[in-house]
Scaffold this active site. Sequence first.
Site, PDB file in Angstrom:
ATOM      1  N   ALA A 157       0.843  -1.203   0.000  1.00 41.34           N
ATOM      2  CA  ALA A 157       0.000   0.000   0.000  1.00 41.34           C
ATOM      3  C   ALA A 157       0.875   1.249   0.000  1.00 41.34           C
ATOM      4  CB  ALA A 157      -0.921  -0.019   1.219  1.00 41.34           C
ATOM      5  N   THR A 164       0.765   4.342  -0.990  1.00 44.63           N
ATOM      6  CA  THR A 164       0.300   5.657  -0.507  1.00 44.63           C
ATOM      7  C   THR A 164       0.199   5.701   1.016  1.00 44.63           C
ATOM      8  OG1 THR A 164      -2.014   5.024  -0.833  1.00 44.63           O
ATOM      9  CG2 THR A 164      -0.926   6.197  -2.632  1.00 44.63           C
ATOM     10  N   ASP A 165       0.140   4.539   1.650  1.00 47.44           N
ATOM     11  CA  ASP A 165       0.150   4.508   3.115  1.00 47.44           C
ATOM     12  C   ASP A 165       1.490   4.947   3.686  1.00 47.44           C
ATOM     13  OD1 ASP A 165      -2.398   3.569   2.952  1.00 47.44           O
ATOM     14  OD2 ASP A 165      -2.055   1.706   4.045  1.00 47.44           O
ATOM     15  N   THR A 166       2.504   5.053   2.840  1.00 51.58           N
ATOM     16  CA  THR A 166       3.799   5.559   3.311  1.00 51.58           C
ATOM     17  C   THR A 166       3.959   7.051   3.040  1.00 51.58           C
ATOM     18  OG1 THR A 166       5.045   5.153   1.260  1.00 51.58           O
ATOM     19  CG2 THR A 166       4.773   3.300   2.748  1.00 51.58           C
TER      20      THR A 166
END
Length: 810
Positions: free
Chosen positions: A577, A579-581
């Site tokens: 994921a 964009t979770d970073t």
Amino acid sequence: MLSPYRVLDLTDERGEMAGMVLADLGADVVRVEPPGGCASRFAVPRLESGPADARGLGFAAYSRGKRSIALDPAVVADREVLLGLVAGADFVLESGAPTWLEEHGIDFEQLRRVSPRVVCVQVTAFGSDGPRSRQPASDLTLAALGGPMSLQGERDRPPLRISVPQAWRQAGAEAAVAALIGHAQVRATGEACRIDVSAQTVMTWTMLNGMTASAIQGHDFERDGSDLQLGNVRFRLVYPCRDGHVVVLPTGDTLIALLPWMLEEGAVDPDWVAREDWSTHRHRVFRGEAYRITPAELSDVLAAFFATHTKRELLERGLALGATLAPVQTVADLIEFPQLESRDFFAPLELPDGTRVRAPGAFARPARTPLRRPRPAPRLDEHRDEILRELGAGAWRGGADPGPRTGGELPLSGLRVADFSWVGVGPISGRYLADHGATVVRVESASRADALRSAGPFKDEKPGWNRSHYYGEFNTSKKSLALDLRHPDSSGVAEDLLRWADVYLESFTPGTVDRLGLGYERARELNPSIVMVSTCLMGQTGPIAAMAGYGYHAAAVAGFYELTGWPDRAPVGPWQAYTDTIAPRLLTATLLAALDHRRRTGEGQHIDVGQMEAALQLLAPELIECQVSGTCPRRIGNRSRFAAPQGVYPCAGDDQWCAIAIDSDAQWRALRAALGEPDWARDPALDAVEARLARHDELDAALADWTRTRAAAQVMETLAAAGVPAGVVQRSSDLLRDPQLAQRGFHVELDHAEMGRIPYSGRQFRIDGQPGGPRGAAPTLGGDSYEVLHDLLGLDDERIAQLLAGGAIA
């Protein structure tokens, strides 16, 4: 929100996004540049016309809203001006090792003498000290040494990076968080602080559940195309459709919602559907229990169905059915995407050549203190006269008043957080706060546990609610309250928690907390100064706000899948994921700014963070370029469009690789010398980058012949010693014994209640004088319920017993 503060931005492309974030949040950011201008003014991609010192599109994107003054510290008068600006600055941002100031004999000790409460943030490749601190680096080699490349790509080809540079942009966003936590440190101690951001560790955090996998499950995760690897199970994510690709997690609610449509079109028949109990299929797959339809068979059936529809058809019908079918969008698609149009995301921006474009706008939407609309990046030295007038009038004396010392042991000691979020963005943001001293209460229940608790890596590969280190990495230093929000007796406890909290984090589908009676209006009634953050894939409004899903869905819609892979193959996407970073860095910076605003004004507010909008900040130059020239980046493996040779080359051993990146003619000459001036490199035509780009295949083959007989570490050491960026592609097992990470104390071993002593990934920046890592292991589910209810919320034992007996606490 940050209008009282001044920032001196002395970075180049290696950290300039930090100043952009602070400027958008309201700070006065002054670009202090050498007389010829900072390097990013001239960096590619760039305009073909217009002023020579303002063609870099990265500069246009990340120096928006800033002012510029050119100074030469070697000149006495300019040095005095510079130190006068430092005396009135609250933050100084630098990049490089050594930094521009250090090259002129100005170090942190001198800065703190001039400004006793200044926050100095330095962005470097590997950190300011340690065995690799002076090693040359590039986006490609940082992706290798940081670890994410080991997880990206297909096994029959080299590991992959994202084809658009990300490392320095990620590091810049992290530096903005570091600056604001450093400001809290200054308020706690009354003294200046120095912060050291490592781009390598920033990239390590993009590995998500791969960071410490080998220590937990006994082996590394390995790249395997677009498969989602969750410990004991894996799912295919990327499927071709009529006009491109879609990303789909083929399980759970999405699958159940699709079945009627598939029956309607004859893609499956009733007998096939009846073979499985679809309501429990997902749970049985995750638990390793028996099932009749395997994930592989299911993927084949879905692939045949998706191939008959367009991306738009799949997105729109999926939304109507409640199934998340995320289109793999191109950069060009993004500029016209209806969700962004409806939220007025893009902001008009005039470039130095007169071209008007739409640039990425707000990365977060605070209700009371909206982010500034982007102003054009400054021309070199554009604001000299006004800055000198301010300096002469005494406006730059002493910086903003930070208020009385808090005296906390850690910067965020005393901050209270109710964390109702789950999976990635919210919990990671909450971890920033918890690790730096806040009391964070994580709310979940056995009936609705965080989905990451059922995803690996699991300790010793044995699944269990408290054995997932995917969950563990994002929830250190927190307390766990097992509260079933669907139970009628839970509302009183939830409201008590909101009365107690300074911060309220939630990441449900838009509208869910209102239906639970826990929306912002109710939270404000209970606690008028509370700061609430709502984060979801697409934001709280817009035609597809209801899209539920995970960061890999957002990464597809935001363009990152299209930008990861080989041009002759389907996209594989970044690991997990992605964009979770990104979103937690921008969310946390916004939240910290809102808390500082609350400290000064008493005002709370509601902040809407669309994870896609936050992620698009890391594609800003490419979004602008696509409009200016019509050139819209696509996936190109590990190559650069502007420099050569660049690639990941095979080394001695099984699946061992080293990344090599030539970014300049000087580095090409250094490479030739390091290799002993081989015949294949002697052609004078190769001295020009255009020839090297044209003959990239030939250069790759010759370099691979040299690397494959040598150990990856030997290749890196030989080339790095010559000044050539090179980096071993490291797996989690390599990271755990990386001497540079050991020097920084990156990995921290803690005792977990069920898993025992295990390593956790630490912070991506170090603050002088602070311990360097999480304060405690991740909690077990409900392991702190009594402490939270009794000690924090003040409930008596009788009331707690009633809640337990009734099932609200479970």
